[in-house]
Write a protein that holds these residues in place. Structure first.
Motif, PDB file in Angstrom:
ATOM      1  N   ALA A  44     -34.365 -28.438   2.228  1.00 12.09           N
ATOM      2  CA  ALA A  44     -33.770 -29.079   3.397  1.00 12.09           C
ATOM      3  C   ALA A  44     -34.347 -28.565   4.702  1.00 12.09           C
ATOM      4  CB  ALA A  44     -32.257 -28.864   3.394  1.00 12.09           C
ATOM      5  N   VAL A  45     -35.213 -27.560   4.649  1.00  8.63           N
ATOM      6  CA  VAL A  45     -35.738 -26.946   5.872  1.00  8.63           C
ATOM      7  C   VAL A  45     -36.452 -27.935   6.787  1.00  8.63           C
ATOM      8  CG1 VAL A  45     -37.500 -25.336   6.699  1.00  8.63           C
ATOM      9  CG2 VAL A  45     -35.801 -24.577   5.042  1.00  8.63           C
ATOM     10  N   PRO A  46     -37.340 -28.822   6.273  1.00  8.50           N
ATOM     11  CA  PRO A  46     -37.985 -29.775   7.184  1.00  8.50           C
ATOM     12  C   PRO A  46     -36.982 -30.664   7.924  1.00  8.50           C
ATOM     13  CG  PRO A  46     -39.150 -29.695   5.088  1.00  8.50           C
ATOM     14  CD  PRO A  46     -37.887 -28.936   4.901  1.00  8.50           C
ATOM     15  N   SER A  47     -35.927 -31.116   7.241  1.00  9.95           N
ATOM     16  CA  SER A  47     -34.911 -31.950   7.890  1.00  9.95           C
ATOM     17  C   SER A  47     -34.155 -31.164   8.957  1.00  9.95           C
ATOM     18  CB  SER A  47     -33.913 -32.480   6.851  1.00  9.95           C
ATOM     19  OG  SER A  47     -34.551 -33.328   5.931  1.00  9.95           O
ATOM     20  N   MET A  48     -33.814 -29.913   8.675  1.00 14.29           N
ATOM     21  CA  MET A  48     -33.142 -29.077   9.672  1.00 14.29           C
ATOM     22  C   MET A  48     -34.011 -28.880  10.902  1.00 14.29           C
ATOM     23  SD  MET A  48     -31.589 -26.047   7.298  1.00 14.29           S
ATOM     24  CE  MET A  48     -30.522 -26.386   5.900  1.00 14.29           C
ATOM     25  N   ASP A  49     -35.277 -28.673  10.665  1.00 19.25           N
ATOM     26  CA  ASP A  49     -36.220 -28.461  11.767  1.00 19.25           C
ATOM     27  C   ASP A  49     -36.227 -29.660  12.711  1.00 19.25           C
ATOM     28  OD1 ASP A  49     -38.202 -27.447  13.345  1.00 19.25           O
ATOM     29  OD2 ASP A  49     -39.829 -27.834  11.942  1.00 19.25           O
ATOM     30  N   ARG A  50     -36.283 -30.863  12.122  1.00 18.23           N
ATOM     31  CA  ARG A  50     -36.323 -32.070  12.952  1.00 18.23           C
ATOM     32  C   ARG A  50     -34.986 -32.313  13.650  1.00 18.23           C
ATOM     33  NH1 ARG A  50     -39.511 -33.877   8.513  1.00 18.23           N
ATOM     34  NH2 ARG A  50     -37.666 -34.626   7.419  1.00 18.23           N
ATOM     35  N   ALA A  51     -33.877 -32.064  12.974  1.00 22.61           N
ATOM     36  CA  ALA A  51     -32.568 -32.391  13.530  1.00 22.61           C
ATOM     37  C   ALA A  51     -32.116 -31.414  14.613  1.00 22.61           C
ATOM     38  CB  ALA A  51     -31.524 -32.436  12.414  1.00 22.61           C
ATOM     39  N   LEU A  52     -32.419 -30.129  14.443  1.00 23.31           N
ATOM     40  CA  LEU A  52     -31.897 -29.104  15.350  1.00 23.31           C
ATOM     41  C   LEU A  52     -32.946 -28.487  16.255  1.00 23.31           C
ATOM     42  CD1 LEU A  52     -29.520 -27.195  12.874  1.00 23.31           C
ATOM     43  CD2 LEU A  52     -28.931 -29.026  14.469  1.00 23.31           C
ATOM     44  N   GLY A  53     -34.222 -28.803  16.027  1.00 16.68           N
ATOM     45  CA  GLY A  53     -35.269 -28.184  16.827  1.00 16.68           C
ATOM     46  C   GLY A  53     -35.335 -26.679  16.615  1.00 16.68           C
ATOM     47  N   ALA A  54     -35.165 -26.235  15.377  1.00 19.27           N
ATOM     48  CA  ALA A  54     -35.120 -24.813  15.073  1.00 19.27           C
ATOM     49  C   ALA A  54     -36.519 -24.204  15.092  1.00 19.27           C
ATOM     50  CB  ALA A  54     -34.483 -24.593  13.702  1.00 19.27           C
ATOM     51  N   THR A  55     -36.611 -22.948  15.521  1.00 21.48           N
ATOM     52  CA  THR A  55     -37.865 -22.209  15.488  1.00 21.48           C
ATOM     53  C   THR A  55     -38.089 -21.664  14.077  1.00 21.48           C
ATOM     54  OG1 THR A  55     -36.844 -20.083  16.019  1.00 21.48           O
ATOM     55  CG2 THR A  55     -37.470 -21.509  17.878  1.00 21.48           C
ATOM     56  N   PRO A  56     -39.325 -21.223  13.747  1.00 21.65           N
ATOM     57  CA  PRO A  56     -39.539 -20.603  12.433  1.00 21.65           C
ATOM     58  C   PRO A  56     -38.624 -19.414  12.176  1.00 21.65           C
ATOM     59  CG  PRO A  56     -41.650 -21.145  13.446  1.00 21.65           C
ATOM     60  CD  PRO A  56     -40.592 -21.432  14.477  1.00 21.65           C
ATOM     61  N   SER A  57     -38.345 -18.625  13.229  1.00 18.01           N
ATOM     62  CA  SER A  57     -37.441 -17.496  13.062  1.00 18.01           C
ATOM     63  C   SER A  57     -36.021 -17.969  12.724  1.00 18.01           C
ATOM     64  CB  SER A  57     -37.406 -16.650  14.335  1.00 18.01           C
ATOM     65  OG  SER A  57     -36.543 -15.543  14.182  1.00 18.01           O
ATOM     66  N   ASP A  58     -35.578 -19.046  13.379  1.00 17.20           N
ATOM     67  CA  ASP A  58     -34.256 -19.609  13.077  1.00 17.20           C
ATOM     68  C   ASP A  58     -34.171 -20.043  11.622  1.00 17.20           C
ATOM     69  OD1 ASP A  58     -33.423 -19.302  15.713  1.00 17.20           O
ATOM     70  OD2 ASP A  58     -34.090 -21.311  16.295  1.00 17.20           O
ATOM     71  N   LEU A  59     -35.194 -20.741  11.163  1.00 16.96           N
ATOM     72  CA  LEU A  59     -35.185 -21.241   9.793  1.00 16.96           C
ATOM     73  C   LEU A  59     -35.209 -20.089   8.786  1.00 16.96           C
ATOM     74  CD1 LEU A  59     -37.665 -24.234  10.222  1.00 16.96           C
ATOM     75  CD2 LEU A  59     -35.176 -24.347   9.998  1.00 16.96           C
ATOM     76  N   GLN A  60     -35.947 -19.031   9.135  1.00 12.98           N
ATOM     77  CA  GLN A  60     -35.991 -17.876   8.248  1.00 12.98           C
ATOM     78  C   GLN A  60     -34.604 -17.260   8.098  1.00 12.98           C
ATOM     79  OE1 GLN A  60     -38.432 -16.842   6.435  1.00 12.98           O
ATOM     80  NE2 GLN A  60     -37.598 -14.907   5.692  1.00 12.98           N
ATOM     81  N   TRP A  61     -33.848 -17.216   9.199  1.00 13.46           N
ATOM     82  CA  TRP A  61     -32.505 -16.642   9.124  1.00 13.46           C
ATOM     83  C   TRP A  61     -31.545 -17.561   8.383  1.00 13.46           C
ATOM     84  CZ3 TRP A  61     -30.444 -12.112   9.303  1.00 13.46           C
ATOM     85  CH2 TRP A  61     -31.119 -11.080   9.946  1.00 13.46           C
ATOM     86  N   VAL A  62     -31.754 -18.873   8.480  1.00 14.16           N
ATOM     87  CA  VAL A  62     -30.925 -19.802   7.705  1.00 14.16           C
ATOM     88  C   VAL A  62     -31.100 -19.537   6.206  1.00 14.16           C
ATOM     89  CG1 VAL A  62     -30.636 -22.228   7.062  1.00 14.16           C
ATOM     90  CG2 VAL A  62     -30.854 -21.596   9.466  1.00 14.16           C
ATOM     91  N   LEU A  63     -32.354 -19.258   5.809  1.00 13.05           N
ATOM     92  CA  LEU A  63     -32.645 -19.019   4.395  1.00 13.05           C
ATOM     93  C   LEU A  63     -32.256 -17.605   3.959  1.00 13.05           C
ATOM     94  CD1 LEU A  63     -36.183 -20.685   4.190  1.00 13.05           C
ATOM     95  CD2 LEU A  63     -34.041 -21.612   3.303  1.00 13.05           C
ATOM     96  N   SER A  64     -32.683 -16.615   4.736  1.00 10.11           N
ATOM     97  CA  SER A  64     -32.552 -15.230   4.303  1.00 10.11           C
ATOM     98  C   SER A  64     -31.241 -14.581   4.718  1.00 10.11           C
ATOM     99  CB  SER A  64     -33.723 -14.399   4.839  1.00 10.11           C
ATOM    100  OG  SER A  64     -33.729 -14.408   6.262  1.00 10.11           O
ATOM    101  N   GLY A  65     -30.611 -15.070   5.791  1.00 11.48           N
ATOM    102  CA  GLY A  65     -29.349 -14.493   6.219  1.00 11.48           C
ATOM    103  C   GLY A  65     -28.281 -14.623   5.142  1.00 11.48           C
ATOM    104  N   TYR A  66     -28.296 -15.741   4.436  1.00  6.69           N
ATOM    105  CA  TYR A  66     -27.350 -15.963   3.338  1.00  6.69           C
ATOM    106  C   TYR A  66     -27.531 -14.901   2.262  1.00  6.69           C
ATOM    107  CZ  TYR A  66     -24.927 -18.523  -0.420  1.00  6.69           C
ATOM    108  OH  TYR A  66     -24.074 -18.888  -1.437  1.00  6.69           O
ATOM    109  N   ALA A  67     -28.784 -14.671   1.858  1.00  5.62           N
ATOM    110  CA  ALA A  67     -29.049 -13.678   0.818  1.00  5.62           C
ATOM    111  C   ALA A  67     -28.683 -12.274   1.289  1.00  5.62           C
ATOM    112  CB  ALA A  67     -30.521 -13.729   0.415  1.00  5.62           C
ATOM    113  N   LEU A  68     -28.885 -11.992   2.580  1.00  5.44           N
ATOM    114  CA  LEU A  68     -28.599 -10.665   3.115  1.00  5.44           C
ATOM    115  C   LEU A  68     -27.106 -10.350   3.045  1.00  5.44           C
ATOM    116  CD1 LEU A  68     -29.549  -8.117   4.632  1.00  5.44           C
ATOM    117  CD2 LEU A  68     -29.235  -9.380   6.758  1.00  5.44           C
TER     118      LEU A  68
END
Length: 478
Positions: A44-68
């Motif tokens: 879902a990362v490409p869709s989030m990027d387009r919808a929210l204008g997220a930076t690569p760092s933002d997307l990394q935290w969306v993915l890895s923050g959950y695991a942390l």
């Protein structure tokens, strides 16, 4: 044993067969939902990027923050369930997970989504040790093996099927807003799990009235240690300074401090985690196998999704379908492994690890050079073999690792086991991902070569788990 309790319910809190399996079903649904969110978000990362204008760092935290945050609360949550009863912790965790899933789906900014994901991960960490502890509490003998077999199948399938389900939801919801349904799908499932969990999960603590304190110093030391170890692993692509790796030895120092504190604290009170569990060979080597195996196992789906979607241009749906043979094989073998693990023991895990290695090496072989034909079709057979092997690893290893753990420590013991798996996953993705991207850069964009070499590294990591299993077999015979 009280006079009115039948032999079928002895040692299981008075639960009859029907209610025990119903409670297990609710726990498995909740575990599937929380573990699915580890992998479903990747597509879902490409869709989030387009919808929210997220930076690569933002997307990394969306993915890895959950695991942390998932890994951070596993042991304290398991200890809470041991001391205060599993029902309260389970219902609280599922309710929090459901609410944060809704908030994540409604996100209007990257910061909103990141915050929801962090709390959602913590909620998942509260839920999962309650399920393992509940199995320890309610099941005995061969039935416990069957129950852990179903849990192992849940773990394997949820990890493997995440990209497929994510691709389907995005396909149905649209490229722009379909990512929100990745989170909204949790809401009805969570509501039902809360209601049934309150009715079916065991409410009383195990082994006593539950007056033990929850060891806040131990919680703090363990939390800091796990955070410092995981942070540089989950932020490997965003933090470019080599000093980030200094956090790992600092984290290990805090974990050593946690060990010393728990030994001292255990002389006076019930500790957060009873270090005497590591005197059990089955627990020590089983935890090591779990840590190392998840280091190779989780990384496979990470690099395969990148290879198919970005390297070869397949859709999220096709990428998910390509992983389905692994998921099917894992489901079938997990059900079998849970039934026969008490008969064959650790050799069954070794056979499974060997099958995973054979499947991964065969995948590399069919993709040698420039593969002609459809990659998902070429890899279907080898991934099926690897999935069958994985089903004989996760569930049987979980059963064997926790088999000698006393019920009053079941939640914290399972929490520590899963914490190791989360650390292994983060470390494996960091190492295998680093090789993947470095090979891609040095080969001028050869995606096939990058995938093959990094898959061989993942196989090498899994081979270390096979060595640990063989050591356990040899020591057991002595």
């Amino acid at each position: 044993m009280s006079a009115d309790r039948s032999p079928a319910t002895a040692g299981t809190g008075g639960y009859d067969d029907r209610r025990r399996w119903q409670a297990l079903g609710v726990g498995l649904v909740a575990a599937f939902m929380t573990l699915l969110d580890v992998s479903i978000v990747n597509v879902a990362v490409p869709s989030m990027d387009r919808a929210l204008g997220a930076t690569p760092s933002d997307l990394q935290w969306v993915l890895s923050g959950y695991a942390l945050t998932f890994g951070l609360v596993l042991v304290p949550a398991g200890r809470f369930g041991d001391a205060r009863g599993r029902r309260n912790a389970f219902v609280l965790g599922v309710a929090a997970f459901t609410v944060t899933s809704a908030l994540a789906g409604l996100a209007r900014s990257p910061e909103w989504l990141i915050t929801a994901r962090l709390v959602q991960g913590a909620a998942a960490g509260i839920v999962n040790p309650q399920v393992s502890g509940m199995i320890q509490q309610l099941f005995r003998g061969a039935e416990r093996g069957r129950a852990f077999g179903l849990l192992g199948a849940t773990i394997g399938i949820s990890t493997a099927v995440g990209p497929l389900l994510g691709g389907l939801l995005i396909q149905l919801g649209g490229e722009q807003e379909g990512w929100r349904w990745v989170f909204f799908v949790n809401i009805p499932v969570g509501v039902v799990a809360v209601l049934l969990g309150w009715r079916l999960m065991p409410a009383r603590p195990t082994g006593g009235p539950g007056r033990h304190r929850l060891d806040p110093v131990g919680v703090l030391l363990l939390g800091i240690g796990v955070t410092l170890v995981l942070l540089p692993l989950v932020q490997r692509e965003q933090w470019h300074s080599p000093w980030k790796w200094a956090l790992i030895p600092a984290g290990l120092a805090f974990l050593a401090g946690f060990g010393f504190w728990e030994r001292w604290y255990g002389r006076h009170e019930a500790p957060l985690f009873d270090l005497r569990l590591f005197r059990l060979r089955s627990y020590t080597l089983g935890s090591l196998i779990g840590l190392v195996y998840f280091g190779g196992f989780t990384a496979i789906f990470f690099i395969f999704t990148l290879y198919l979607q970005i390297g070869l241009g397949y859709s999220a749906l096709v990428a998910g379908l390509a992983i389905t043979p692994f998921a099917l094989g894992s489901a079938a073998a997990s059900a079998l492994g849970g039934r026969v693990v008490t008969r064959y023991g650790r050799p069954l895990v070794a056979i499974g690890l060997l099958a995973v290695l054979v499947g991964l090496v065969a995948t590399v072989w069919v993709l040698r050079g420039s593969p002609s034909g459809s990659v998902p079709l070429l890899t279907a057979g080898p991934l099926l073999v690897a999935g069958l092997g994985s089903g004989l690893v996760i569930a049987p290893n979980q059963t064997l690792t926790l088999s000698e753990v006393p019920v009053p420590q079941a939640g914290s013991g399972a929490g520590m086991l899963q914490t190791g798996q989360r650390i292994g996953s983060a470390a494996g993705i960091a190492a295998v991902g680093a090789l993947f991207f470095s090979t891609l850069a040095s080969s001028g964009g050869d995606w096939s070569a990058a995938f093959r070499y990094s898959l061989l590294l993942a196989a090498g990591v899994i081979a270390l788990a096979l060595v640990a299993a063989l050591v356990d077999i040899v020591m057991g015979r002595r």
